[in-house]
Enzyme design. Structure first.
Site, PDB file in Angstrom:
ATOM      1  N   LYS A 580       0.825  -1.211   0.000  1.00  0.00           N
ATOM      2  CA  LYS A 580       0.000   0.000   0.000  1.00  0.00           C
ATOM      3  C   LYS A 580       0.869   1.276   0.000  1.00  0.00           C
ATOM      4  O   LYS A 580       2.066   1.219   0.260  1.00  0.00           O
ATOM      5  CB  LYS A 580      -0.926  -0.007   1.221  1.00  0.00           C
TER       6      LYS A 580
HETATM    7  C1  LIG Z   1     -10.108  -2.626  -1.349  1.00  0.00           C
HETATM    8  C2  LIG Z   1      -9.484  -3.355  -0.218  1.00  0.00           C
HETATM    9  N1  LIG Z   1     -10.137  -3.444   0.951  1.00  0.00           N
HETATM   10  C3  LIG Z   1      -9.611  -4.070   2.010  1.00  0.00           C
HETATM   11  C4  LIG Z   1      -8.364  -4.630   1.956  1.00  0.00           C
HETATM   12  C5  LIG Z   1      -7.824  -5.350   3.148  1.00  0.00           C
HETATM   13  O1  LIG Z   1      -6.637  -4.738   3.600  1.00  0.00           O
HETATM   14  P1  LIG Z   1      -5.708  -5.478   4.665  1.00  0.00           P
HETATM   15  O2  LIG Z   1      -4.821  -6.393   3.897  1.00  0.00           O
HETATM   16  O3  LIG Z   1      -4.937  -4.358   5.307  1.00  0.00           O
HETATM   17  O4  LIG Z   1      -6.556  -6.181   5.607  1.00  0.00           O
HETATM   18  C6  LIG Z   1      -7.634  -4.546   0.774  1.00  0.00           C
HETATM   19  C7  LIG Z   1      -6.298  -5.134   0.686  1.00  0.00           C
HETATM   20  O5  LIG Z   1      -5.641  -5.193  -0.304  1.00  0.00           O
HETATM   21  C8  LIG Z   1      -8.203  -3.893  -0.336  1.00  0.00           C
HETATM   22  O6  LIG Z   1      -7.546  -3.794  -1.486  1.00  0.00           O
END
Ligand SMILES: Cc1ncc(COP(=O)(O)O)c(C=O)c1O
Length: 780
Positions: A580
């Site tokens: 990210k």
């Molecule tokens: C659109 C979206 N929502 C939620 C998430 C979940 O993020 P995390 O991996 O920090 O839990 C991601 C992860 O890539 C994502 O792309």
């Protein structure tokens, strides 16, 4: 004109000489840097008045260092063509200058000029200011408000007096006469830039003088007519004279101590020693002298007498009874002065060490920027990490370009090490600092709670909506599985809406069509960093009395009509996963408008324990905690926050680097038969997290999956974001049908994300562009 003359042959070094030494940098490059904090009233005018050409200079780049403005300073500056580097939160004009300095050094600028953004200085005076530096007569020039009595500006008497005293103090410390050490309009040559080693964040102006004067740089003061006060508003540095005096004195005296420890500690030692000597002298004189001795010390009375009642009384020979308290004081002062003397000696040792390190620093900075200039060309900002070779001697790419590689700098590493060494590796003060910095970056109004992932952030936020089983939450069909999983884990029912084919974001018309009497919330995803149409979504939510949870996993920097992503809904959920824009390896953040919701998220993230339970093992003493509801274990640790703090501080610098990659892809791939991502419209800011292109086999002759494989074979990593949610077997087992969201289905089968990372340089971009072009031509 010069404050001092150096006898070395450095006097012969001009900006042109330096350019010739750096064959990769054509012409003399001037960076004009403008620190800015909420300067929307003046910034455009100042930038516009910067001359387009200046004698002795071949190219001019204007960069605005936005120190956490909450107004439109950054956008206005961009509109008139300035590069903008934004601090995530307000750090002080000293920190803004240090950012400008790093930028100028990394861009291999030959000259750096600084101007305040508040309209105090006349940008047309830049020619006069830079002349002595560009011609090689000085290493550093500064506009001077007080050198020529005819040009002294109108300003309040106390400010004038303060400025003069400051100049006197610095002159005295540095042993050279300066008239104005606090003016922000200045010019540095590369050597001066490389040798600055500044620590003060509050301000930098006086520290620069001490640094450069003690390093025997040639300093020129140019008398210029300058407005004495800001055109609008109050000076942020000098709006409280006492605060300014205290902070500035701290910076001045600590840099004087660092450069001249013998003198600094010698003086304090002398001041302490003086009363010790005076007391010692007094006692000696009193001990041996015979004037004004108390009766019991008069020699004639010395002896032992027997009184009539038989009692014996002794009068000692040399009693100093009435002054006995003076003895320990004199001894203590004497010891202190000796200690201070040794502190000076120790300081001297440190100075020698520092000089040695600074030499290394100058070489390292110069070498690092040299490497970058030859290898990358004109990327606006790239990370300072040195890279392993990526190509062989024939120019063929040998190193795999990792998709979404994080940019980790030494400061991130140092902060993690600091946490490890501190022993506090769980949730602690650094998490609190990261939360506060994030909150400020998002405008300072929402509450921020750090958690261990965006998935947890979404899960806990949805729990706070207090939904009943069967309650529905509408979200995008074009998202990562985490979004819908979080809804399911919270006991609600996800309902997928289709996406807008241009923006790939949830389509408000589709949302509207999915509303039932069980709908309770909308969960828009700012896909790839592109803001959703929040006007339309808010209108629907208002009409149907729905809550909004924003999935901002891609959208740390995203803005919609001046509103920051994550602050528009009831909750905003962010991801700091490894790929990210801001990473903590794994991590997430919840923004909440409502304080009670924020408290609840915090509680749910740590087993449902009472507030501040994380402090239970801290040095403030053991505290009892209570379980108030059934919670989870989703807290962030200080190790993660250590990375996040520095990642966040560089968020906008990295965004600029990605913008360069984005713009190059948009230009260099425009003529190909692939669909490029939509550009943000005027009043939106794209988070630039992903660069999704669409590979339509009927146009390219190659399927998306084969395209992916062919990119990999050319050492280019790519990603798929995403298959439409209901293409996955698990969701089909819930009875979902991919064809209910036809746009998401089509996009999910065609989409492919090209590498987009702040760590990419122009050669990486060239390789991606060449790979895409060759795959299309090979399959034509
Ligand atoms: C659109 C979206 N929502 C939620 C998430 C979940 O993020 P995390 O991996 O920090 O839990 C991601 C992860 O890539 C994502 O792309």
């Amino acid at each position: 004109m010069l404050g001092s003359t150096r006898e070395t042959d450095k006097a012969m070094t001009t900006a042109k000489d330096q350019r010739e030494r750096s064959s990769a940098t054509p012409g003399v490059r001037l960076v004009v840097a403008m620190p800015a904090l909420n300067e929307s009233a003046t910034i455009q005018d100042v930038i516009r008045r910067i001359p387009e050409s200046l004698p002795g200079v071949d190219s001019i780049t204007v960069v605005v260092v936005d120190d956490g403005s909450s107004d439109s300073t950054a956008d206005l500056a961009r509109q008139v063509g300035a590069h903008v580097i934004s601090h995530a939160y307000r750090q002080g004009v000293g920190a803004a200058f240090q950012t400008a300095l790093r930028y100028a050094i990394s861009e291999r600028a030959d000259l750096l000029a600084t101007l305040d953004s508040d309209g105090q200085f006349n940008p047309e005076d830049l020619a006069e200011l830079i002349e002595p530096v560009a011609s090689g007569d000085a290493d550093f020039s500064t506009a001077s408000r007080f050198k020529d009595p005819a040009l002294v500006p109108d300003m309040p008497g106390v400010k004038k007096w303060g400025n003069r005293q400051m100049s006197r103090l610095i002159s005295r410390l540095a042993g050279q006469r300066f008239y104005d050490v606090s003016c922000g309009m200045r010019c540095y040559n590369r050597e001066a830039m490389l040798s600055l080693n500044l620590l003060g964040k509050f301000t930098y102006t006086q520290e620069v003088f001490i640094n450069l004067a003690f390093k025997h740089m040639r300093i020129a003061e140019i008398p210029l007519k300058i407005r004495g006060e800001r055109e609008f508003g109050k000076s942020r540095v000098a709006n409280s004279i006492s605060r300014y005096a205290i902070n500035t004195s701290k910076i001045i005296w600590s840099s004087y101590r660092d450069f001249k420890p013998w003198r600094f500690f010698g003086w304090i030692s002398a001041i302490v020693l003086t009363p010790a000597l005076v007391i010692g002298f007094f006692l000696t004189w009193h001990y041996f002298g015979d004037v004004s001795r108390p009766a019991d010390q008069i020699p004639e009375l010395v002896g032992t007498y027997e009184a009539e009642n038989g009692l014996k009384v002794t009068v000692p020979r040399y009693s100093i009874k009435p002054y006995q308290w003076m003895v320990p004081i004199a001894v203590a002062l004497g010891v202190l002065s000796v200690l201070l003397f040794y502190a000076g000696m120790f300081g001297d040792m440190l100075v020698r060490h520092r000089i040695y390190l600074e030499e290394l620093l100058v070489h390292a900075r110069d070498n690092a920027t040299g490497e970058k200039a030859t290898s990358t060309g004109a990327s606006p900002l790239s990370p300072g990490v040195l890279k392993a070779p990526t190509h062989d001697a024939s120019g063929k790419r040998t190193k795999f370009l990792v998709f979404g590689a994080p940019v980790i700098e030494e400061e991130d590493v140092a902060e993690v090490v600091d946490s490890l060494r501190s022993g506090w590796i769980g949730t602690g003060p650094k998490v609190a600092r990261f939360e506060d910095n994030f909150r400020q970056y998002k405008g300072g109004e929402a509450h921020a709670i750090a958690v261990n992932s965006c998935t947890s952030a979404l899960h806990l936020s949805i729990l706070c909506l207090d939904l009943e089983p069967g309650d529905e939450v509408i979200t995008s069909a074009m998202t990562f599985c985490a979004t819908v999983n979080a809804i399911l884990h919270a006991g609600a029912t996800p309902v997928l809406a289709d996406v807008d084919p241009r923006t790939m974001n949830i389509d408000p018309a589709s949302v509207e069509s999915r509303i039932t009497d069980r709908t309770r919330a909308i969960l828009p995803v700012h896909f790839a960093g592109m803001p959703c149409d929040m006007d339309a979504i808010e209108a629907i939510a208002k009409r149907h009395n729905l809550r909004i949870v924003e999935d901002c996993a891609h959208a740390v920097e995203t803005e919609f009509k001046g509103r920051r992503a994550g602050t528009m809904g009831d909750f905003g959920c962010f991801s700091f996963y490894a790929t990210k824009n801001v990473t903590t390896a794994e991590g997430g953040m919840v923004l909440s408008r409502n304080e009670d919701d924020a408290k609840r998220v915090k509680r749910l993230s740590l087993h449902g324990l009472s507030q501040d339970a994380w402090k239970r093992y801290s040095d403030t003493g053991y505290r009892h905690y209570f379980v108030n509801e059934l919670g989870f274990k989703c807290n962030m640790t200080d190790l993660q926050a250590s990375i996040g703090i520095h990642q966040l501080a560089r968020v906008d610098t990295n965004w600029l680097s990605r913008q360069h990659v984005w713009d190059r892809y948009q230009n260099d791939l425009a003529d190909l038969p692939i669909a490029l991502p939509a550009q943000p419209e005027g009043d939106m800011r794209h988070g630039l997290h992903l660069f999704p292109v669409l590979i339509d086999e009927s146009r390219t002759g190659v399927s998306r999956d084969s395209f992916l494989e062919q990119l990999q074979a050319r050492q280019i990593g790519a990603g798929v974001h995403y298959l439409s949610v209901s293409e996955h077997p698990f969701y089909q087992s819930l009875g979902w049908n991919p064809s209910d969201c036809p746009e998401a289905l089509r996009i999910g089968r065609q989409t492919l994300s090209l590498p987009l990372s702040a760590g990419m340089d122009d050669r990486d971009i060239d390789d991606v562009v060449a790979a895409v072009r060759s795959i299309i031509s090979d399959n034509a």
